[in-house]
Design an enzyme around this catalytic site. Structure first.
Site, PDB file in Angstrom:
ATOM      1  N   ARG A 152      -3.687  97.081  44.259  1.00 20.72           N
ATOM      2  CA  ARG A 152      -3.678  98.154  44.155  1.00 20.72           C
ATOM      3  C   ARG A 152      -5.771  97.331  43.937  1.00 20.72           C
ATOM      4  O   ARG A 152      -6.549  97.656  44.477  1.00 20.72           O
ATOM      5  CB  ARG A 152      -4.589  98.701  42.506  1.00 20.72           C
ATOM      6  CG  ARG A 152      -5.277  98.810  41.513  1.00 20.72           C
ATOM      7  CD  ARG A 152      -4.950  99.439  40.115  1.00 20.72           C
ATOM      8  NE  ARG A 152      -3.866 100.500  40.494  1.00 20.72           N
ATOM      9  CZ  ARG A 152      -3.014 100.547  39.594  1.00 20.72           C
ATOM     10  NH1 ARG A 152      -2.534 100.144  38.528  1.00 20.72           N
ATOM     11  NH2 ARG A 152      -1.999 101.723  39.798  1.00 20.72           N
ATOM     12  N   CYS A 165      16.223  94.520  32.883  1.00 19.76           N
ATOM     13  CA  CYS A 165      16.029  93.638  32.203  1.00 19.76           C
ATOM     14  C   CYS A 165      16.601  93.407  30.804  1.00 19.76           C
ATOM     15  O   CYS A 165      17.715  93.693  31.050  1.00 19.76           O
ATOM     16  CB  CYS A 165      14.592  94.401  30.928  1.00 19.76           C
ATOM     17  SG  CYS A 165      13.185  95.915  32.299  1.00 19.76           S
ATOM     18  N   CYS A 169      12.326  97.933  26.417  1.00 19.51           N
ATOM     19  CA  CYS A 169      11.246  98.312  25.180  1.00 19.51           C
ATOM     20  C   CYS A 169      10.963  99.721  25.535  1.00 19.51           C
ATOM     21  O   CYS A 169      11.051 100.689  26.244  1.00 19.51           O
ATOM     22  CB  CYS A 169      10.350  97.310  25.336  1.00 19.51           C
ATOM     23  SG  CYS A 169      10.690  95.656  25.910  1.00 19.51           S
ATOM     24  N   ARG A 174       6.784 101.094  33.100  1.00 17.94           N
ATOM     25  CA  ARG A 174       7.087 101.383  33.803  1.00 17.94           C
ATOM     26  C   ARG A 174       8.600 102.340  33.893  1.00 17.94           C
ATOM     27  O   ARG A 174       9.626 102.040  34.885  1.00 17.94           O
ATOM     28  CB  ARG A 174       7.518 100.212  34.581  1.00 17.94           C
ATOM     29  CG  ARG A 174       6.555  99.723  35.505  1.00 17.94           C
ATOM     30  CD  ARG A 174       6.380  99.011  36.933  1.00 17.94           C
ATOM     31  NE  ARG A 174       5.360  97.560  36.383  1.00 17.94           N
ATOM     32  CZ  ARG A 174       4.710  96.578  36.045  1.00 17.94           C
ATOM     33  NH1 ARG A 174       6.222  95.848  35.601  1.00 17.94           N
ATOM     34  NH2 ARG A 174       3.634  96.571  35.761  1.00 17.94           N
ATOM     35  N   ASP A 387      -5.680  99.231  30.356  1.00 17.94           N
ATOM     36  CA  ASP A 387      -4.997  99.413  31.893  1.00 17.94           C
ATOM     37  C   ASP A 387      -5.711 100.880  32.177  1.00 17.94           C
ATOM     38  O   ASP A 387      -5.099 101.693  31.402  1.00 17.94           O
ATOM     39  CB  ASP A 387      -3.891  99.689  32.106  1.00 17.94           C
ATOM     40  CG  ASP A 387      -3.408  98.987  33.430  1.00 17.94           C
ATOM     41  OD1 ASP A 387      -4.436  99.245  34.670  1.00 17.94           O
ATOM     42  OD2 ASP A 387      -2.890  98.168  33.607  1.00 17.94           O
TER      43      ASP A 387
HETATM   44  C1  LIG Z   1      -1.895  93.594  35.820  1.00 15.06           C
HETATM   45  C2  LIG Z   1      -2.016  93.885  37.589  1.00 15.06           C
HETATM   46  C3  LIG Z   1      -1.993  92.451  38.397  1.00 15.06           C
HETATM   47  C4  LIG Z   1      -2.801  91.879  37.678  1.00 15.06           C
HETATM   48  O1  LIG Z   1      -3.785  92.061  37.146  1.00 15.06           O
HETATM   49  P1  LIG Z   1      -4.744  90.123  36.206  1.00 15.06           P
HETATM   50  O2  LIG Z   1      -6.347  91.255  35.836  1.00 15.06           O
HETATM   51  O3  LIG Z   1      -4.596  89.424  37.892  1.00 15.06           O
HETATM   52  O4  LIG Z   1      -3.600  89.638  35.393  1.00 15.06           O
HETATM   53  C5  LIG Z   1      -2.178  92.480  39.525  1.00 15.06           C
HETATM   54  N1  LIG Z   1      -2.057  94.392  39.888  1.00 15.06           N
HETATM   55  C6  LIG Z   1      -0.810  95.292  39.751  1.00 15.06           C
HETATM   56  C7  LIG Z   1      -1.321  96.475  39.858  1.00 15.06           C
HETATM   57  C8  LIG Z   1      -0.848  95.379  38.068  1.00 15.06           C
HETATM   58  O5  LIG Z   1      -1.968  95.800  37.507  1.00 15.06           O
HETATM   59  S1  SF4 Z   2       7.931  96.378  28.593  1.00 16.74           S
HETATM   60 FE1  SF4 Z   2       9.477  97.088  30.361  1.00 16.74          FE
HETATM   61  S2  SF4 Z   2       9.919  96.102  32.361  1.00 16.74           S
HETATM   62 FE2  SF4 Z   2       8.897  95.030  30.323  1.00 16.74          FE
HETATM   63  S3  SF4 Z   2      10.716  93.939  29.548  1.00 16.74           S
HETATM   64 FE3  SF4 Z   2      10.000  95.644  28.464  1.00 16.74          FE
HETATM   65  S4  SF4 Z   2      11.565  96.953  29.814  1.00 16.74           S
HETATM   66 FE4  SF4 Z   2      11.575  95.960  31.005  1.00 16.74          FE
END
Ligand SMILES: *Cc1c(COP(=O)(O)O)cnc(C)c1O
Ligand code: SF4
Length: 464
Positions: A152, A165, A169, A174, A387
């Site tokens: 991205r 994992c 959580c 994801r 995000d």
């Molecule tokens: C968070 C993230 C990163 C890393 O971003 P930083 O701000 O450098 O920590 C890279 N790719 C994706 C898709 C992300 O969500």
């Molecule tokens: S946040 Fe999602 S990917 Fe991270 S440890 Fe928890 S379940 Fe796994």
């Protein structure tokens, strides 16, 4: 308007303005070292060596209500179990909790325990999803040129090496991929297979603008030692890759592995050392959310990494009832610093299905940032970010173009990632005024609230 400063004139500082001699608050250094697991019926007979063995922890992860009931026994009332049953039925994530985490939950009041909240759902706490919320709200799949790689941002990419994992959580961003399928969600699967990774390495090698790879998932705690090394060597072998981060929840939920799984720790160390020889940065990203997750055994595990010169950074998620008060957030930040982990990000909770009761309004993050900054050094001060939905990437919480906390709508821009676009964040509905909640339920008033917010953002002088 006049602005008042605390010390208007130089030279008139009174002794009472200086740091006082009163006993300082050093609570962040009080790491638990009692045999807390002996309070859990199933673990009562275990000594420290037995309990603090990563094989015991991994083998005895609790993955079903039936097993949870056996382990915790009569510590809670039966009404609690039917609440858990309802919660699991509605959850997008299957349950998986380590004995370590289970033992740190205060079972006298599990309803409000910050670790219970993160891993064990209660049906009675559910709040309906926000009407603007989607399953992959960050749009990661749309930015995936190869399955399992999200590209991205220009110079960095996110590599989903596997989809399991050590724990699951409830709030996982994801949830579209990680963990077992649940009643509601059939997931994409990214298995830990070197052959699948080859396409990803080829894509990275073919994109010289990439410098930085996040290795995540799922969780690298579950990668076999040889796979950790295979990934590390393959990526460090690409000239333009300068930085790697391995992301894991492991140290927060199963710190024992850092002390007793020597093959795993040694493999990771070799990748760090290979990086160092090439003057490339390889670090471990952890995911601690609450100070209770950091005990004396955590410190021992992290000390072992620190002694090998391994750098660690933490990404935490701001959650209602977990870490959304000043005292807890302050203690988390200071405790992380104390165990050599740099607090990197505090994420405002993503808009994920089925966990509305965990999200906080944007306002909470803004206030916490203000209150916590200054408690410790600037380099140990996390950035509070969110995000954005729709792939705008991470934005500092304070940098909104527009925020109407009454209707719970914020609008951000992201000029370096998606120039010219606007991105929303929505406060959880149940924190809003009843009249506003009703307005969100009406498609027409919903549209006019969104339009007003966009209009407000466009006319903001900040946005240009
Ligand atoms: C968070 C993230 C990163 C890393 O971003 P930083 O701000 O450098 O920590 C890279 N790719 C994706 C898709 C992300 O969500
Ligand atoms: S946040 Fe999602 S990917 Fe991270 S440890 Fe928890 S379940 Fe796994």
């Amino acid at each position: 308007m006049t602005v008042q400063f605390a010390s208007p004139t130089m030279g008139s500082i009174q002794p009472s303005d200086l740091p006082s001699n009163a006993a300082p608050d050093l609570g962040h250094r009080d790491l638990r070292e009692d045999e807390y697991w002996r309070g859990i019926p199933a673990y009562r007979e275990l000594n420290a060596d037995q309990f603090h063995d990563h094989r015991f922890q991994a083998r005895n992860a609790v993955t079903s209500l039936a097993k949870l009931r056996v382990v915790v026994g009569d510590l809670v009332e039966s009404s609690f179990w039917s609440d858990v049953e309802q919660g699991l039925r509605r959850s997008t994530m299957s349950m998986r909790v380590s004995p370590y985490i289970l033992s740190l939950i205060d079972w006298r009041q599990p309803e409000i325990d910050p670790l219970r909240v993160q891993f064990i759902p209660l049906g009675s706490r559910f709040q309906p999803d926000h009407p603007e919320l989607k399953l992959d709200s960050l749009n990661e799949q749309a930015d995936s040129p190869v399955p399992g790689l999200t590209h991205r941002y220009r110079d960095r990419a996110l590599f989903l090496a596997l989809d399991t994992c050590p724990v699951y959580c409830r709030f996982c961003t994801r949830s579209y991929a990680v963990g077992l399928d649940t009643d509601d969600v059939e997931k994409l699967h990214f298995s830990a297979q070197p052959r699948r990774w080859d396409d990803i390495f080829a894509y990275i090698a073919g994109h010289p603008e990439l410098e930085d790879i996040v290795i995540s998932g799922g969780d690298m705690y579950n990668l076999r030692p040889e796979h950790i090394e295979h990934i590390g060597r393959s990526l460090l072998g690409i000239d333009h890759i300068r930085r790697l981060r391995y992301a894991t929840k492991g140290p927060a939920v199963m710190p024992q592995k850092l002390l007793t799984d020597n093959d795993w720790v040694d493999s990771f160390t070799r990748v760090v050392e290979l990086g160092r020889k090439q003057a490339k940065d390889v670090v471990l990203h952890t995911h601690f959310n609450h100070p209770n997750e950091i005990t004396q055994i955590t410190r021992a595990g992290l000390d072992r990494l620190a002694q090998r010169g391994i750098h660690m950074r933490n990404q935490a998620v701001l959650q209602r009832g977990v870490n959304d008060d000043i005292e807890t957030m302050g203690a988390l930040v200071r405790r992380l610093g104390y165990v050599n982990v740099h607090p990197y990000y505090i994420f405002l909770h993503d808009m994920v299905q089925g966990v509305e009761e965990l999200r906080t309004p944007l306002q909470t993050a803004v206030v916490l940032e203000k209150q916590v900054r200054g408690m410790t050094s600037g380099f140990n001060m996390p950035a509070f970010v969110l995000d954005t939905m729709g792939g705008g990437g991470k934005r500092h919480v304070h940098s909104f173009e527009y925020y109407d906390s009454h209707h719970g709508i914020a609008v951000y821009t992201s000029p370096a990632v998606k120039p010219g676009m606007l991105f929303f964040y929505f406060d959880p509905i149940d924190t809003l005024d009843p009249a506003v909640q009703a307005a969100w339920a009406e498609p027409e008033s919903r549209q006019s609230m969104l339009a007003a917010a966009l209009e407000g953002a466009r006319s903001s002088s900040l946005g240009r």
